[in-house]
Design a protein around this motif. Structure first.
Motif, PDB file in Angstrom:
ATOM      1  N   ILE A 129     -10.781  -2.467   1.325  1.00 19.55           N
ATOM      2  CA  ILE A 129     -11.383  -1.353   0.544  1.00 19.55           C
ATOM      3  C   ILE A 129     -11.113  -1.630  -0.908  1.00 19.55           C
ATOM      4  O   ILE A 129     -10.093  -2.146  -1.508  1.00 19.55           O
ATOM      5  CB  ILE A 129     -10.256  -0.041   0.618  1.00 19.55           C
ATOM      6  N   ASP A 130     -12.224  -1.645  -1.700  1.00 22.56           N
ATOM      7  CA  ASP A 130     -12.071  -1.667  -3.162  1.00 22.56           C
ATOM      8  C   ASP A 130     -12.392  -0.095  -3.937  1.00 22.56           C
ATOM      9  O   ASP A 130     -13.517   0.301  -3.962  1.00 22.56           O
ATOM     10  CB  ASP A 130     -13.428  -2.604  -3.574  1.00 22.56           C
ATOM     11  N   PHE A 131     -11.385   0.232  -4.314  1.00 21.08           N
ATOM     12  CA  PHE A 131     -11.363   1.733  -4.833  1.00 21.08           C
ATOM     13  C   PHE A 131     -12.354   1.693  -6.134  1.00 21.08           C
ATOM     14  O   PHE A 131     -12.682   2.605  -6.432  1.00 21.08           O
ATOM     15  CB  PHE A 131      -9.812   2.056  -5.215  1.00 21.08           C
ATOM     16  N   ILE A 167     -20.971  -9.804   7.479  1.00 23.47           N
ATOM     17  CA  ILE A 167     -20.491  -8.713   6.423  1.00 23.47           C
ATOM     18  C   ILE A 167     -21.033  -7.502   6.724  1.00 23.47           C
ATOM     19  O   ILE A 167     -22.183  -7.395   6.813  1.00 23.47           O
ATOM     20  CB  ILE A 167     -20.411  -9.333   5.112  1.00 23.47           C
ATOM     21  N   HIS A 168     -20.360  -6.380   6.349  1.00 26.47           N
ATOM     22  CA  HIS A 168     -20.779  -5.136   6.456  1.00 26.47           C
ATOM     23  C   HIS A 168     -20.258  -4.262   5.295  1.00 26.47           C
ATOM     24  O   HIS A 168     -18.915  -4.235   5.372  1.00 26.47           O
ATOM     25  CB  HIS A 168     -20.391  -4.433   7.817  1.00 26.47           C
ATOM     26  N   ILE A 169     -21.159  -3.904   4.443  1.00 18.38           N
ATOM     27  CA  ILE A 169     -20.680  -3.077   3.265  1.00 18.38           C
ATOM     28  C   ILE A 169     -20.780  -1.728   3.475  1.00 18.38           C
ATOM     29  O   ILE A 169     -21.913  -1.383   3.521  1.00 18.38           O
ATOM     30  CB  ILE A 169     -21.001  -3.723   1.918  1.00 18.38           C
ATOM     31  N   VAL A 170     -19.704  -0.817   2.982  1.00 17.69           N
ATOM     32  CA  VAL A 170     -19.921   0.658   3.395  1.00 17.69           C
ATOM     33  C   VAL A 170     -19.655   1.279   1.933  1.00 17.69           C
ATOM     34  O   VAL A 170     -18.525   1.325   1.491  1.00 17.69           O
ATOM     35  CB  VAL A 170     -19.034   1.268   4.560  1.00 17.69           C
ATOM     36  N   PRO A 171     -20.607   2.028   1.299  1.00 20.59           N
ATOM     37  CA  PRO A 171     -20.319   2.739   0.152  1.00 20.59           C
ATOM     38  C   PRO A 171     -19.527   3.707   0.522  1.00 20.59           C
ATOM     39  O   PRO A 171     -19.361   4.662   1.526  1.00 20.59           O
ATOM     40  CB  PRO A 171     -21.965   3.204  -0.161  1.00 20.59           C
ATOM     41  N   ILE A 172     -18.467   4.231  -0.397  1.00 16.83           N
ATOM     42  CA  ILE A 172     -17.663   5.297  -0.420  1.00 16.83           C
ATOM     43  C   ILE A 172     -17.850   6.473  -1.008  1.00 16.83           C
ATOM     44  O   ILE A 172     -18.258   6.429  -2.126  1.00 16.83           O
ATOM     45  CB  ILE A 172     -16.085   4.908  -0.758  1.00 16.83           C
ATOM     46  N   SER A 173     -18.125   7.812  -0.260  1.00 13.37           N
ATOM     47  CA  SER A 173     -18.577   8.657  -0.978  1.00 13.37           C
ATOM     48  C   SER A 173     -17.306   9.647  -1.542  1.00 13.37           C
ATOM     49  O   SER A 173     -16.166   9.117  -1.341  1.00 13.37           O
ATOM     50  CB  SER A 173     -19.132   9.911   0.244  1.00 13.37           C
ATOM     51  N   THR A 174     -17.352  10.499  -2.362  1.00 10.80           N
ATOM     52  CA  THR A 174     -16.417  11.205  -3.114  1.00 10.80           C
ATOM     53  C   THR A 174     -15.587  11.811  -2.227  1.00 10.80           C
ATOM     54  O   THR A 174     -14.208  11.728  -2.190  1.00 10.80           O
ATOM     55  CB  THR A 174     -17.149  12.283  -3.725  1.00 10.80           C
ATOM     56  N   GLN A 175     -16.280  12.392  -0.946  1.00 17.92           N
ATOM     57  CA  GLN A 175     -15.387  13.079   0.056  1.00 17.92           C
ATOM     58  C   GLN A 175     -14.385  11.656   0.721  1.00 17.92           C
ATOM     59  O   GLN A 175     -13.106  12.244   0.970  1.00 17.92           O
ATOM     60  CB  GLN A 175     -15.996  13.821   1.242  1.00 17.92           C
ATOM     61  N   LEU A 176     -14.952  10.695   1.197  1.00 15.33           N
ATOM     62  CA  LEU A 176     -14.155   9.574   1.618  1.00 15.33           C
ATOM     63  C   LEU A 176     -13.135   9.050   0.747  1.00 15.33           C
ATOM     64  O   LEU A 176     -12.057   8.786   1.300  1.00 15.33           O
ATOM     65  CB  LEU A 176     -15.123   8.579   2.504  1.00 15.33           C
ATOM     66  N   ILE A 231      -7.397   8.201  -0.453  1.00 15.61           N
ATOM     67  CA  ILE A 231      -6.303   8.350  -1.584  1.00 15.61           C
ATOM     68  C   ILE A 231      -5.351   9.021  -0.824  1.00 15.61           C
ATOM     69  O   ILE A 231      -4.124   8.448  -1.040  1.00 15.61           O
ATOM     70  CB  ILE A 231      -6.894   8.790  -2.892  1.00 15.61           C
ATOM     71  N   GLU A 232      -5.469   9.995  -0.061  1.00 15.23           N
ATOM     72  CA  GLU A 232      -4.567  10.795   0.442  1.00 15.23           C
ATOM     73  C   GLU A 232      -3.905   9.752   1.694  1.00 15.23           C
ATOM     74  O   GLU A 232      -2.587   9.892   1.848  1.00 15.23           O
ATOM     75  CB  GLU A 232      -5.145  11.948   1.226  1.00 15.23           C
ATOM     76  N   GLN A 233      -4.813   9.064   2.383  1.00 15.01           N
ATOM     77  CA  GLN A 233      -4.120   8.326   3.493  1.00 15.01           C
ATOM     78  C   GLN A 233      -3.527   7.081   2.950  1.00 15.01           C
ATOM     79  O   GLN A 233      -2.385   6.481   3.777  1.00 15.01           O
ATOM     80  CB  GLN A 233      -5.406   7.605   4.216  1.00 15.01           C
ATOM     81  N   LYS A 234      -3.626   6.683   1.880  1.00 13.53           N
ATOM     82  CA  LYS A 234      -3.009   5.569   1.216  1.00 13.53           C
ATOM     83  C   LYS A 234      -1.448   5.880   0.903  1.00 13.53           C
ATOM     84  O   LYS A 234      -0.494   5.059   1.072  1.00 13.53           O
ATOM     85  CB  LYS A 234      -3.690   5.248  -0.247  1.00 13.53           C
ATOM     86  N   LYS A 235      -1.209   7.246   0.822  1.00  9.28           N
ATOM     87  CA  LYS A 235       0.347   7.748   0.733  1.00  9.28           C
ATOM     88  C   LYS A 235       0.966   7.667   2.193  1.00  9.28           C
ATOM     89  O   LYS A 235       2.162   7.538   1.875  1.00  9.28           O
ATOM     90  CB  LYS A 235       0.346   9.141   0.122  1.00  9.28           C
ATOM     91  N   ILE A 236       0.105   7.525   2.909  1.00  6.14           N
ATOM     92  CA  ILE A 236       0.832   7.832   4.480  1.00  6.14           C
ATOM     93  C   ILE A 236       0.971   6.384   4.995  1.00  6.14           C
ATOM     94  O   ILE A 236       2.143   5.971   5.591  1.00  6.14           O
ATOM     95  CB  ILE A 236      -0.397   8.338   5.380  1.00  6.14           C
TER      96      ILE A 236
END
Length: 409
Positions: free
Chosen positions: A260-262, A292-301, A306-311
């Motif tokens: 993941i590239d934030f 390689i498979h690149i997935v753009p990150i939406s605002t919701q994702l 960010i929430e999951q990073k804390k867990i």
């Protein structure tokens, strides 16, 4: 001619003596008082004698039957003493060649280069369903009826577990595992035939239920109940991330923080890397296809990650297992769907739903297929495609995430 009364009255003397019955059978009385049945016969012009058992453990009638069995062998030109030795050796060999011992040898020697997961799957199947029926049976004596019984028992076991299916796939897998061991036993001269062949068509594999787009009512229930789910936050986030991203469940489970590239707001699944031969000849893949498979990150994702990073930020996997190290199990995500009363919905249905909606909205086929990581027919072209239409796909995924959230009550 002996009878039971006379046998009981025979007393020991200082010297061993024998009393004849008939047709070569006699009782031998030792000075110790022990009495043994002996059969005297001639074989190739040599006078021989064999023991048939101790009296009274072997009674008169049984001794005569054993004598008759020995005479039948002599009639066929077989030395009954040698025949007994050979049978004892066969029994000894059989005890060393039980199905369980041969199966363990097969796993150790013949599939040593398979993944640990595959080998453990075979061991678990044997321990759970197979060994209780044929584990201690000589591998050469395993029958088609044994295999059928195992398959029928497997169906009953699986069907007795709620939400674990009807068991056909597991029963067929057990048959295949048994067949692999039996063919190995044949190759190593410990069995003569494969008993699984006769029952190969007894149980049919159920038809595959292909992914389907969800109905509007299902979509509203799904999106609302994801937010109200009272179970693990990691499992809830994994399901929602799968819905937002159009990723396969295996990609969600295997996703690592290093992918993941934030800053760029992308998830990059790398090309599969080979394990060392000492561990396995197979490849551990992070995506279904080797690219390689690149997935753009939406605002919701992004907010969800960010929430999951804390867990789980201190662990390798984004959505790691709850009670142990490593990734979530293969059934965890589907079990959450069952918990929220959507048991007939699978994780694969999310992708079918997204694809249907986006095609109906007029999005380009290339964008949708790239996002689904479907293989390009032109493999040379595919190697350059991993970043293609990235910004267009980013807008498409943002629109899709907004559609997903529009289902909330």
């Amino acid at each position: 001619m002996l009878n039971d009364t006379k046998l009981r009255t025979l007393k020991p003397t200082e010297k061993l003596y024998r009393i004849t019955d008939f047709d070569g059978l006699c009782i031998e009385v030792k000075p110790t008082g022990k009495k043994f049945w002996r059969f005297r016969f001639r074989y190739l012009d040599k006078a021989l004698m064999m023991t048939l058992g101790e009296y009274p453990v072997v009674g008169l009638a049984e001794a005569r039957r054993l004598r008759d069995d020995a005479k039948a062998l002599l009639h066929k030109g077989v030395n009954p003493i040698e025949d007994r030795v050979e049978k004892k050796q066969e029994e000894k060999n059989a005890s060393k060649n039980t199905f369980k011992l041969v199966a363990e040898e097969y796993i150790e020697n013949k599939i040593a280069d398979r993944t640990e997961k595959y080998k453990q799957q075979m061991r678990d199947s044997f321990e759970r369903d197979v060994y209780r029926v044929i584990g201690n049976k000589a591998v050469k004596d395993v029958t088609s009826h044994d295999v059928l019984k195992i398959m029928e028992n497997t169906l009953k076991r699986v069907q007795g577990q709620n939400n674990y299916g009807t068991g056909e796939v597991t029963a067929i897998q057990n048959r295949k595992f048994i067949g692999a061991v039996m063919r190995y036993a044949i190759a190593t001269l410990r069995a003569d035939y494969d008993p699984t062949y006769a029952v190969r068509d007894v149980i049919e594999r159920p038809e595959v239920e292909h992914a389907r787009p969800l109905e509007k009512q299902e979509l509203r229930i799904l999106r609302t109940k994801i937010d109200t789910y009272k179970g693990s936050k990691t499992v809830r986030n994994a399901v929602l991330a799968m819905l937002y991203s159009m990723l396969r469940s295996i990609e969600i489970r295997r996703m690592q923080w290093s992918f993941i590239d934030f800053e760029d707001k992308t998830i990059k699944f790398p090309i599969a890397t080979k394990k060392s031969k000492a561990k396995s000849k197979t490849q551990e893949r992070t995506t279904k296809k080797n690219r390689i498979h690149i997935v753009p990150i939406s605002t919701q994702l992004l907010e969800l990650l960010i929430e999951q990073k804390k867990i789980t930020g201190s662990q390798d996997y984004v959505f790691s297992a709850i009670y142990k190290e490593g990734m979530l199990s293969a059934t965890t995500l589907n079990r959450m769907l069952d918990y929220i009363n959507l048991g007939d919905v699978s994780a694969h249905d999310f992708r079918a739903t997204a694809s249907t909606f986006l095609y109906e909205k007029g999005y380009e086929e290339d964008w949708i297929e790239l996002q689904l990581a479907h293989a390009d027919e032109n493999k040379t072209k595919a190697s350059y495609n991993h970043a293609k239409h990235l910004e267009n796909r980013r807008k498409m995924l943002q629109d899709w995430a907004d559609i997903v959230d529009s289902w909330k009550d």
